[in-house]
Design a protein around this motif. Structure first.
Motif, mmCIF file in Angstrom:
data_model
loop_
_atom_site.group_PDB
_atom_site.id
_atom_site.type_symbol
_atom_site.label_atom_id
_atom_site.label_comp_id
_atom_site.label_asym_id
_atom_site.label_seq_id
_atom_site.Cartn_x
_atom_site.Cartn_y
_atom_site.Cartn_z
ATOM 1 N N TYR A 157 0.785 -1.224 0.155
ATOM 2 C CA TYR A 157 -0.038 -0.063 -0.141
ATOM 3 C C TYR A 157 0.994 1.300 0.089
ATOM 4 C CZ TYR A 157 -4.331 -2.579 0.941
ATOM 5 O OH TYR A 157 -5.187 -3.390 1.048
ATOM 6 N N LYS A 192 1.030 5.351 0.874
ATOM 7 C CA LYS A 192 0.048 6.392 1.639
ATOM 8 C C LYS A 192 0.769 7.778 1.492
ATOM 9 C CE LYS A 192 -1.557 7.450 6.163
ATOM 10 N NZ LYS A 192 -1.254 8.864 6.160
ATOM 11 N N ALA A 195 -1.973 12.834 5.177
ATOM 12 C CA ALA A 195 -3.313 13.539 5.327
ATOM 13 C C ALA A 195 -4.252 12.515 4.565
ATOM 14 C CB ALA A 195 -3.431 14.698 5.157
ATOM 15 N N GLU A 196 -3.949 11.365 4.024
ATOM 16 C CA GLU A 196 -4.730 10.357 3.196
ATOM 17 C C GLU A 196 -4.838 9.180 3.607
ATOM 18 O OE1 GLU A 196 -4.153 12.962 -1.100
ATOM 19 O OE2 GLU A 196 -4.045 10.611 -0.955
ATOM 20 N N GLY A 197 -5.675 8.314 3.356
ATOM 21 C CA GLY A 197 -5.741 7.037 3.614
ATOM 22 C C GLY A 197 -4.881 6.126 2.800
ATOM 23 N N PRO A 198 -4.461 5.092 3.167
ATOM 24 C CA PRO A 198 -3.387 3.967 2.281
ATOM 25 C C PRO A 198 -4.442 3.467 1.029
ATOM 26 C CG PRO A 198 -3.505 3.452 4.593
ATOM 27 C CD PRO A 198 -4.368 4.158 4.567
#
Lengths: 112, 116
Positions: free
Chosen positions: B36, B38, B41-44
């Motif tokens: 993943y 990332k 400030a964001e999701g994976p």
């Protein structure tokens, strides 16, 4: 199609307060999960659900409750917040048997 | 005890060169591995995966290699681009997870910086 949404984005709690982190997905995914990410750590699974009405514990479930009354929603409840629960919380969802797990943008929680 | 280890907290490479991110695991019950990516400030976001029955999987600029005997996998990015700068997480799933990917064990992540 909003994907996975989480509210709030930021939250500050005092020790002992309770709150619910909201998570919703509009992709009709069977599986939903909650993770927490602490500095210098990977994501750790808190609770997960394989469908409405079915939930189970992950790696770090203590201090958290979940329920899954609908396919779309998977709220995470902190019953009595503690400073050790200061973290960034991510909700994720996926179809059965698919590689891709979709993550929400996260909720940054601080407990003082 | 960490079951998925990413021993390099950070990696810096020049644009156009190869980036190699490494991951080691200890649990022999892991049968599926994912990477993943990332951004702050964001999701994976899911990048690429590999089953334990394979030793290589390729998707565009991204290739994952699995060495089961060494319990080691690596992610190769060729050529690296500045937009690849992010934290990369290695994750693994156990055989008894029922074929789904909802119950994953993550490494601590490696911060990749690609310099122009």
């Amino acid at each position: 199609n909003a994907g996975v949404t989480q509210t709030p984005k930021f939250q500050v709690l005092k020790t002992g307060q309770s709150m619910t982190l909201q998570c919703a997905q509009d992709m009709n995914h069977e599986y939903m999960s909650w993770y927490r990410q602490d500095p210098g750590m990977g994501l750790r699974l808190i609770h997960y659900s394989v469908g409405a009405g079915i939930t189970d514990q992950g790696e770090v479930p203590n201090g958290y409750n979940v329920s899954r009354s609908t396919t779309e929603d998977f709220p995470l409840r902190l019953l009595s917040a503690a400073p050790s629960q200061t973290s960034v919380y991510f909700c994720a969802s996926s179809y059965y048997g698919r590689d891709e797990q979709y993550f929400g943008p996260g909720t940054r929680l601080t407990v003082t | 005890d960490q079951q998925v280890k990413q021993n390099s907290p950070s990696l810096s490479v020049q644009e156009g060169r190869i980036s190699i991110l490494n991951c080691d695991y200890t649990n022999s019950m892991f049968d599926y591995f994912l990477w993943y990516k990332k951004y702050p400030a964001e999701g994976p976001t899911f990048l690429i995966s590999i089953s334990s029955i394979k030793d290589k999987n390729e998707d565009g600029r991204f290739t994952v290699f699995l060495n089961k005997s060494a319990k080691h996998l690596s992610l190769h990015i060729v050529p690296s681009q500045p937009g690849d700068s992010a934290v990369y997480f290695c994750a693994a799933r156990e055989q008894n997870s029922g074929g789904s990917n909802y119950k994953l064990t993550f490494g601590k992540g490696t911060l990749l910086t690609v310099n122009p």
